[in-house]
Design an enzyme around this catalytic site. Structure first.
Site, PDB file in Angstrom:
ATOM      1  N   HIS A 263     -44.818  -9.032  25.031  1.00 53.57           N
ATOM      2  CA  HIS A 263     -44.716  -9.379  23.793  1.00 53.57           C
ATOM      3  C   HIS A 263     -44.152 -10.869  23.942  1.00 53.57           C
ATOM      4  CE1 HIS A 263     -40.083  -9.710  23.768  1.00 53.57           C
ATOM      5  NE2 HIS A 263     -40.232  -8.861  24.670  1.00 53.57           N
ATOM      6  N   ASP A 275     -37.077 -13.121  28.209  1.00 57.70           N
ATOM      7  CA  ASP A 275     -37.472 -12.115  27.439  1.00 57.70           C
ATOM      8  C   ASP A 275     -38.297 -12.908  26.382  1.00 57.70           C
ATOM      9  OD1 ASP A 275     -37.731  -9.668  26.222  1.00 57.70           O
ATOM     10  OD2 ASP A 275     -35.505  -9.808  25.763  1.00 57.70           O
ATOM     11  N   GLU A 309     -42.062  -7.355  18.814  1.00 56.82           N
ATOM     12  CA  GLU A 309     -41.369  -6.313  19.680  1.00 56.82           C
ATOM     13  C   GLU A 309     -39.962  -6.058  19.568  1.00 56.82           C
ATOM     14  OE1 GLU A 309     -39.500  -4.865  23.587  1.00 56.82           O
ATOM     15  OE2 GLU A 309     -39.153  -6.546  22.507  1.00 56.82           O
ATOM     16  N   GLU A 310     -39.374  -7.264  19.365  1.00 55.25           N
ATOM     17  CA  GLU A 310     -37.591  -7.383  19.008  1.00 55.25           C
ATOM     18  C   GLU A 310     -37.304  -6.559  17.733  1.00 55.25           C
ATOM     19  OE1 GLU A 310     -36.086  -7.946  21.688  1.00 55.25           O
ATOM     20  OE2 GLU A 310     -36.878  -9.470  22.848  1.00 55.25           O
ATOM     21  N   ASP A 338     -42.910  -7.009  30.591  1.00 56.50           N
ATOM     22  CA  ASP A 338     -41.564  -7.262  30.086  1.00 56.50           C
ATOM     23  C   ASP A 338     -40.611  -7.729  30.753  1.00 56.50           C
ATOM     24  OD1 ASP A 338     -39.872  -7.684  27.996  1.00 56.50           O
ATOM     25  OD2 ASP A 338     -40.292  -5.799  26.713  1.00 56.50           O
ATOM     26  N   HIS A 430     -30.897 -11.687  25.608  1.00 60.43           N
ATOM     27  CA  HIS A 430     -30.727 -11.946  24.115  1.00 60.43           C
ATOM     28  C   HIS A 430     -29.973 -13.044  23.660  1.00 60.43           C
ATOM     29  CE1 HIS A 430     -32.863  -7.900  22.606  1.00 60.43           C
ATOM     30  NE2 HIS A 430     -33.713  -8.567  23.466  1.00 60.43           N
TER      31      HIS A 430
END
Length: 469
Positions: A263, A275, A309-310, A338, A430
């Site tokens: 992603h 990420d 994706e998130e 990922d 994140h």
């Protein structure tokens, strides 16, 4: 609204990151020969060029590359320009999604010792009434993954306090709502200084307001079971458009397709360099080197850079949902990458033993590829947190690599791979600090060699990847 960016061919030049002059292509050989050539030529240094580009794009786009934003579109056009220049047939697959922007997230423990408790609204949460709601807490049994964890009338009119883990946030919320809870608070299962970010994955899953807490705050509130809190969660919704980037090799067998994907989007909180810039860079660099060293023939290789994706695997779900039965049958295997460069890394390989036919063999091939570098892998469940999930659900053989997110490294893992036990695999998961300084170079190099070697072997004999070595 989509922003018009610089023409595809010039974007890498504007970033100062034009692709290297291709080497002379080698004549295609057996899968093992191509695999070894790709493993040698596909490097962490090459991937870091792409990570540097993604960081520059985020810096110029409000600090992130979230789906539906200028940062994501610029990232997608950067990759598109390189893939087209390498000779791939590239397409953009657009789709719309319900974008949410949080406007209120407040939690207050009332009564004696009143204090504010940090809380994060989960994406697609229902909103609390204007001004919020006040209700007593009720601690869920287990992890809130079964109706029995909310037995009796204990939860009616209360806010359910639930531990993170095992099942999806949407399942926890649905069970709490069925038991009469007016809201749910999910506390983390690992230590952290700030509440985690998460998604209910589906705009229709927000049947009650749902917020996320740190482990420490969750434990404190659990100890005060029955205490009254005031909760205010609110999100604005709007439809946005984004797109997947799909690049397909020319001249391959259309009835035998090998897919590798990652992603491309980040969360709004940061640039998303691990990420999932790391997986994106691994897939992109493998694609570019494959184009240099493979003239065609064998299977069709299809590279995918997913969006949203998130927001709940929306890009990969949109892609798989749009496949006909015949199109699904042509896909021999899907490989997902990922977070392949966590700084306090693990070397996880998805455990295909409970996946579709052929998945267990894919796992064995990936484990063997790491072992060829003198590295030991650890199996981790497929789960539903990344883009392999829609393929697994569709019955397509799948596998992939992962180096860990917010989970804590164990003592045994530290002895195996180095790093620090008791600390997260990715302390910037994140977060705003998921930047170029958040990359584990050793893990990046090892995993990129696996990606390249696996794709190289699969080009000529994709069926071998889903057969035990």
């Amino acid at each position: 609204m989509r922003t018009i960016i610089a023409p595809l061919a010039v974007l890498p030049l504007l970033l100062g990151l034009a692709p290297e002059t291709p080497r002379a292509a080698e004549a295609p050989g057996p899968g093992d020969h191509l695999a070894e050539v790709l493993a040698e030529r596909t490097t962490a240094e090459g991937a870091l060029r792409h990570l540097t580009a993604l960081q520059r794009i985020a810096d110029a786009s409000g600090g992130h590359r979230e789906a539906g934003s200028t940062g994501h579109e610029r990232s997608a056009r950067y990759a598109t320009a390189l893939l087209e220049a390498a000779g791939y047939r590239v397409s953009h697959q657009p789709f719309t999604f319900s974008h949410r922007e949080t406007t209120a997230e407040r939690l207050t423990l009332t009564g004696d010792g009143e204090r504010a408790v940090p809380v994060r609204a989960l994406t697609y949460t229902a909103n609390t009434p204007p001004g919020g709601l006040t209700a007593p807490l009720a601690v869920a049994g287990g992890e809130g993954c079964a109706p029995g964890d909310f037995a009796g009338d204990t939860y009616r009119g209360r806010i359910a306090l639930i531990a993170r883990g095992t099942c999806t946030f949407a399942e926890k919320a649905a069970h709490a709502a069925a038991a009469g809870a007016v809201a749910a608070l999910v506390h983390d299962n690992v230590p952290g200084d700030t509440p985690f970010t998460g998604s209910l994955s589906d705009p229709d899953a927000g049947v009650i307001p749902v917020g996320g807490l740190t482990l420490a705050d969750g434990r404190e509130l659990a100890a005060a079971d029955g205490a009254t809190v005031h909760l205010e969660l609110e999100q604005l919704a709007e439809e946005r458009e984004t797109f997947n980037v799909i690049a397909e090799s020319r001249g391959g067998d259309p009835d035998r397709v090998v897919m590798a994907g990652a992603h491309l989007d980040s969360v709004r909180e940061g640039p998303g360099i691990n990420d999932n810039g790391s997986g994106t860079a691994g897939v992109l660099e493998t694609a570019l080197r494959l184009a240099e060293h493979h003239r065609g023939g064998g299977a069709t290789v299809r590279f995918a850079l997913w969006s949203a994706e998130e927001w709940g695997l929306l890009g990969s779900r949109h892609y798989v949902a749009g496949l006909s039965g015949a199109e699904r049958d042509t896909i021999s295997v899907y490989l997902n990458f990922d977070m392949i460069a966590s700084p306090n890394h693990a070397l996880f390989v998805y455990d295909g033993s409970e996946g579709p036919a052929g998945s267990a063999a894919v796992t064995e091939h990936l484990v063997t590829s790491l072992a060829e570098q003198g590295l030991t892998a650890e199996l981790t469940p497929f789960g539903s947190r990344s883009d392999h999930a829609p393929f697994v659900e569709a019955g397509i053989a799948a596998g992939g690599l992962f180096t860990g997110a917010e989970g804590l490294k164990t003592e045994a893992q530290a002895r195996l791979w180095g790093g620090t036990a008791g600390e997260p695999y990715d302390p910037c998961y994140h977060s705003v600090c998921d930047d170029l300084g958040n990359i584990g170079h050793e893990a990046l190099a090892a995993n990129i060699r696996v990606i390249a070697r696996t794709v190289g072997r699969a080009v000529w004999h994709p069926e071998a990847l889903t057969t035990a070595p």
